[in-house]
Design a protein around this motif. Structure first.
Motif, PDB file in Angstrom:
ATOM      1  N   GLU A  47       0.806  -1.219   0.000  1.00 21.02           N
ATOM      2  CA  GLU A  47       0.000   0.000   0.000  1.00 21.02           C
ATOM      3  C   GLU A  47       0.840   1.270   0.000  1.00 21.02           C
ATOM      4  O   GLU A  47       0.361   2.333  -0.357  1.00 21.02           O
ATOM      5  N   SER A  48       2.107   1.179   0.388  1.00 20.18           N
ATOM      6  CA  SER A  48       2.960   2.364   0.418  1.00 20.18           C
ATOM      7  C   SER A  48       3.762   2.551  -0.864  1.00 20.18           C
ATOM      8  O   SER A  48       4.542   3.492  -0.974  1.00 20.18           O
ATOM      9  N   THR A  49       3.548   1.679  -1.860  1.00 26.29           N
ATOM     10  CA  THR A  49       4.323   1.769  -3.101  1.00 26.29           C
ATOM     11  C   THR A  49       3.624   2.634  -4.143  1.00 26.29           C
ATOM     12  O   THR A  49       2.409   2.794  -4.123  1.00 26.29           O
ATOM     13  N   ASP A  50       4.405   3.174  -5.066  1.00 26.76           N
ATOM     14  CA  ASP A  50       3.855   3.954  -6.175  1.00 26.76           C
ATOM     15  C   ASP A  50       2.941   3.086  -7.031  1.00 26.76           C
ATOM     16  O   ASP A  50       1.918   3.550  -7.527  1.00 26.76           O
ATOM     17  N   TYR A  51       3.318   1.810  -7.211  1.00 23.23           N
ATOM     18  CA  TYR A  51       2.505   0.883  -7.996  1.00 23.23           C
ATOM     19  C   TYR A  51       1.098   0.793  -7.416  1.00 23.23           C
ATOM     20  O   TYR A  51       0.115   0.901  -8.142  1.00 23.23           O
ATOM     21  N   TRP A  52       0.994   0.613  -6.113  1.00 26.32           N
ATOM     22  CA  TRP A  52      -0.307   0.498  -5.456  1.00 26.32           C
ATOM     23  C   TRP A  52      -1.117   1.778  -5.623  1.00 26.32           C
ATOM     24  O   TRP A  52      -2.299   1.743  -5.949  1.00 26.32           O
ATOM     25  N   ARG A  53      -0.482   2.912  -5.394  1.00 25.74           N
ATOM     26  CA  ARG A  53      -1.191   4.192  -5.517  1.00 25.74           C
ATOM     27  C   ARG A  53      -1.708   4.400  -6.943  1.00 25.74           C
ATOM     28  O   ARG A  53      -2.817   4.873  -7.149  1.00 25.74           O
ATOM     29  N   GLU A  54      -0.916   4.004  -7.922  1.00 19.32           N
ATOM     30  CA  GLU A  54      -1.337   4.135  -9.323  1.00 19.32           C
ATOM     31  C   GLU A  54      -2.523   3.214  -9.612  1.00 19.32           C
ATOM     32  O   GLU A  54      -3.472   3.607 -10.281  1.00 19.32           O
ATOM     33  N   MET A  55      -2.483   1.994  -9.102  1.00 19.51           N
ATOM     34  CA  MET A  55      -3.575   1.045  -9.316  1.00 19.51           C
ATOM     35  C   MET A  55      -4.852   1.529  -8.631  1.00 19.51           C
ATOM     36  O   MET A  55      -5.951   1.359  -9.151  1.00 19.51           O
ATOM     37  N   GLU A  56      -4.744   2.142  -7.469  1.00 16.89           N
ATOM     38  CA  GLU A  56      -5.904   2.617  -6.728  1.00 16.89           C
ATOM     39  C   GLU A  56      -6.587   3.800  -7.422  1.00 16.89           C
ATOM     40  O   GLU A  56      -7.782   4.005  -7.252  1.00 16.89           O
ATOM     41  N   LYS A  57      -5.837   4.563  -8.217  1.00 16.31           N
ATOM     42  CA  LYS A  57      -6.420   5.709  -8.922  1.00 16.31           C
ATOM     43  C   LYS A  57      -7.547   5.269  -9.846  1.00 16.31           C
ATOM     44  O   LYS A  57      -8.491   6.006 -10.077  1.00 16.31           O
ATOM     45  N   ASN A  58      -7.421   4.092 -10.398  1.00 21.96           N
ATOM     46  CA  ASN A  58      -8.411   3.599 -11.357  1.00 21.96           C
ATOM     47  C   ASN A  58      -8.858   2.201 -10.968  1.00 21.96           C
ATOM     48  O   ASN A  58      -8.855   1.288 -11.769  1.00 21.96           O
ATOM     49  N   ARG A  59      -9.236   2.032  -9.721  1.00 21.19           N
ATOM     50  CA  ARG A  59      -9.609   0.713  -9.200  1.00 21.19           C
ATOM     51  C   ARG A  59     -10.725   0.054 -10.014  1.00 21.19           C
ATOM     52  O   ARG A  59     -10.609  -1.086 -10.415  1.00 21.19           O
ATOM     53  N   VAL A  60     -11.802   0.769 -10.271  1.00 21.15           N
ATOM     54  CA  VAL A  60     -12.945   0.182 -10.979  1.00 21.15           C
ATOM     55  C   VAL A  60     -12.548  -0.203 -12.409  1.00 21.15           C
ATOM     56  O   VAL A  60     -12.892  -1.283 -12.887  1.00 21.15           O
ATOM     57  N   GLY A  61     -11.802   0.658 -13.085  1.00 21.88           N
ATOM     58  CA  GLY A  61     -11.353   0.342 -14.443  1.00 21.88           C
ATOM     59  C   GLY A  61     -10.452  -0.874 -14.479  1.00 21.88           C
ATOM     60  O   GLY A  61     -10.548  -1.719 -15.374  1.00 21.88           O
ATOM     61  N   ASN A  62      -9.558  -0.986 -13.486  1.00 24.56           N
ATOM     62  CA  ASN A  62      -8.678  -2.149 -13.418  1.00 24.56           C
ATOM     63  C   ASN A  62      -9.457  -3.420 -13.130  1.00 24.56           C
ATOM     64  O   ASN A  62      -9.141  -4.488 -13.661  1.00 24.56           O
ATOM     65  N   LEU A  63     -10.480  -3.320 -12.291  1.00 23.91           N
ATOM     66  CA  LEU A  63     -11.328  -4.488 -12.010  1.00 23.91           C
ATOM     67  C   LEU A  63     -12.055  -4.935 -13.274  1.00 23.91           C
ATOM     68  O   LEU A  63     -12.157  -6.130 -13.561  1.00 23.91           O
ATOM     69  N   LEU A  64     -12.555  -3.979 -14.043  1.00 24.72           N
ATOM     70  CA  LEU A  64     -13.235  -4.305 -15.291  1.00 24.72           C
ATOM     71  C   LEU A  64     -12.271  -4.972 -16.264  1.00 24.72           C
ATOM     72  O   LEU A  64     -12.598  -6.004 -16.866  1.00 24.72           O
ATOM     73  N   ALA A  65     -11.096  -4.394 -16.423  1.00 21.61           N
ATOM     74  CA  ALA A  65     -10.112  -4.971 -17.347  1.00 21.61           C
ATOM     75  C   ALA A  65      -9.742  -6.390 -16.916  1.00 21.61           C
ATOM     76  O   ALA A  65      -9.652  -7.297 -17.755  1.00 21.61           O
ATOM     77  N   GLY A  66      -9.550  -6.598 -15.622  1.00 22.38           N
ATOM     78  CA  GLY A  66      -9.218  -7.932 -15.127  1.00 22.38           C
ATOM     79  C   GLY A  66     -10.328  -8.934 -15.381  1.00 22.38           C
ATOM     80  O   GLY A  66     -10.072 -10.067 -15.807  1.00 22.38           O
TER      81      GLY A  66
END
Length: 130
Positions: A47-66
């Motif tokens: 949760e403290s990584t840049d990767y996590w913060r970037e993924m959280e910005k578009n959580r719903v879109g990432n869930l849809l893509a997955g």
């Protein structure tokens, strides 16, 4: 040692006297990033990584893509099933457009996932899974 295999995305925690040998063997086949070496107190939460913060910005879109990828569909195929344009699916997945409750219901039917998963994921809203 905490390592991340980039394709496919696999996170490994390797411990023991032959960890370096195993890591070298994995590196022959996959691109690899070592996230942390021992000791464990140097590890950081995801949760403290840049990767996590970037993924959280578009959580719903990432869930849809997955969910779409898990269903084995391209954006074009999903769009065809829904009767919409492919660029709308792209916009949903990339966070440029949000979908309505009605569209979430249609997406869940086509992708065979719970509607709540496409709205919130699993955090704080029950335990729906793709």
């Amino acid at each position: 040692m905490l390592a991340l295999v980039k394709k496919p995305r696999i996170e490994l925690s390797i411990h023991g006297e032959h960890a370096d040998e195993l890591l070298a063997w994995i590196q022959k086949k996959y691109a690899l990033a070592v996230l942390a070496d021992e000791p464990d107190d140097e590890l950081v939460s995801i949760e403290s990584t840049d990767y996590w913060r970037e993924m959280e910005k578009n959580r719903v879109g990432n869930l849809l893509a997955g969910a779409r990828l898990k269903a084995g569909l391209t954006q074009s195929q999903l769009a065809h099933e829904l009767g919409i344009r492919q660029n709308m699916v792209s916009d949903y997945e990339n966070g440029r457009r949000t979908y309505s409750e009605a569209m979430a219901k249609r997406l869940s039917a086509v992708l065979k996932v719970k509607e709540d998963h496409l709205k919130w994921g699993t955090r704080g809203h029950g335990s729906s899974h793709v």
